[in-house]
Scaffold this motif. Sequence first.
Motif, short mmCIF file in Angstrom:
data_model
loop_
_atom_site.label_atom_id
_atom_site.label_comp_id
_atom_site.label_asym_id
_atom_site.label_seq_id
_atom_site.Cartn_x
_atom_site.Cartn_y
_atom_site.Cartn_z
N SER A 36 0.87 -1.17 0.00
CA SER A 36 0.00 0.00 0.00
C SER A 36 0.91 1.23 0.00
O SER A 36 2.12 1.11 0.14
CB SER A 36 -0.92 0.02 1.23
OG SER A 36 -0.17 0.25 2.40
N VAL B 227 -2.76 -5.47 3.76
CA VAL B 227 -1.74 -5.98 2.86
C VAL B 227 -1.30 -7.40 3.25
O VAL B 227 -1.26 -8.31 2.41
CB VAL B 227 -0.53 -5.02 2.83
CG1 VAL B 227 0.65 -5.66 2.08
CG2 VAL B 227 -0.90 -3.71 2.18
N ARG C 43 3.85 -0.82 3.66
CA ARG C 43 3.67 0.50 3.03
C ARG C 43 4.92 0.92 2.28
O ARG C 43 6.03 0.87 2.82
CB ARG C 43 3.33 1.54 4.09
CG ARG C 43 2.96 2.91 3.52
CD ARG C 43 2.74 3.92 4.62
NE ARG C 43 1.72 3.46 5.56
CZ ARG C 43 1.37 4.14 6.65
NH1 ARG C 43 1.97 5.28 6.94
NH2 ARG C 43 0.43 3.66 7.45
N LEU D 80 -1.34 -3.03 -5.44
CA LEU D 80 -1.42 -1.90 -4.53
C LEU D 80 -2.83 -1.82 -3.96
O LEU D 80 -3.80 -1.64 -4.69
CB LEU D 80 -1.09 -0.60 -5.29
CG LEU D 80 -0.62 0.59 -4.47
CD1 LEU D 80 0.70 0.28 -3.78
CD2 LEU D 80 -0.46 1.80 -5.38
N LEU D 81 -2.93 -2.01 -2.65
CA LEU D 81 -4.23 -1.97 -1.99
C LEU D 81 -4.58 -0.54 -1.61
O LEU D 81 -3.72 0.22 -1.15
CB LEU D 81 -4.23 -2.82 -0.72
CG LEU D 81 -4.73 -4.27 -0.88
CD1 LEU D 81 -3.72 -5.08 -1.64
CD2 LEU D 81 -5.01 -4.88 0.48
N ALA D 82 -5.85 -0.20 -1.77
CA ALA D 82 -6.35 1.10 -1.34
C ALA D 82 -7.85 1.00 -1.16
O ALA D 82 -8.53 0.27 -1.88
CB ALA D 82 -6.02 2.18 -2.37
#
Length: 266
Positions: free
Chosen positions: A7, A14, A122, A141-143
Amino acid sequence: MLVAVASVKGAPGVTTLAVGLAALWPRPGAVLVEGDPAGGDLWARFGHHPSPGLAGLAAATVHPAAGQDLRAHLQRLPVGVDAVLAPPGDGAAASVRMLADRGTGILRRAAGSSTVVLDLGRLEPGGPNLALAGAADQVLLLARPELAELNQVGARLPWLLPRLAGRLWLVPAGSGRVPTGQITRALGVSVIGAVPHSRWGAPALAGQLQVPNWRRLAWGRAVARIAEALAATEPAPALGTPLLPPAVSPVLHAPQPHAEPVRAPR
């Protein structure tokens, strides 16, 4: 294949997604490597010891006699995942930096015969985990699909994309108001799949609950679809051809009233 999960802001899950991908990879032999410089969590969550693990793997980059075979540093988690566990605190940061400086070849060799999933936490400019992301074939990419967080992602793409040799994907995590199509158009990054908020599935992979049938829940099915989509991309894209950043940082705007609402997970 070398798959990185990370992330750029917040903590959207994550580690849990990385564990799920390794557990649900459609071909046998996938392994997980905790590469978060902020420290590892899985050893404590599942009642393990952090050694053997990342510290030993990092030491092997300096002293090859310590064992450069990834299998020498794995532990089996109760959810059926073989993992290289990271120590807590500053020890993890030092190990990640050593691995980034000297050990990407070890990861690449291991990924040549089986899938290696990296939990990178991160990403930040200059962080040692950014170099590990740069070595990956695929970067997830996590969001959260909310305006504020997605704009934070967009603001970081100009420095992130040039550092990646593989392909970047976005994974919306949890519920939000921004539709997938709008995310892709605004950020210029494809969405490979979304993971819903889960009351049972995600906690099972975080060592908080024992849920034997977590793979059949909505969260497990969503992660399995992402794993299948990634596996279908092999052979991986050639390294050394980074994607170009957008000319300006993309900015998302509030969705129109007719935008489709996010369905609650079943």
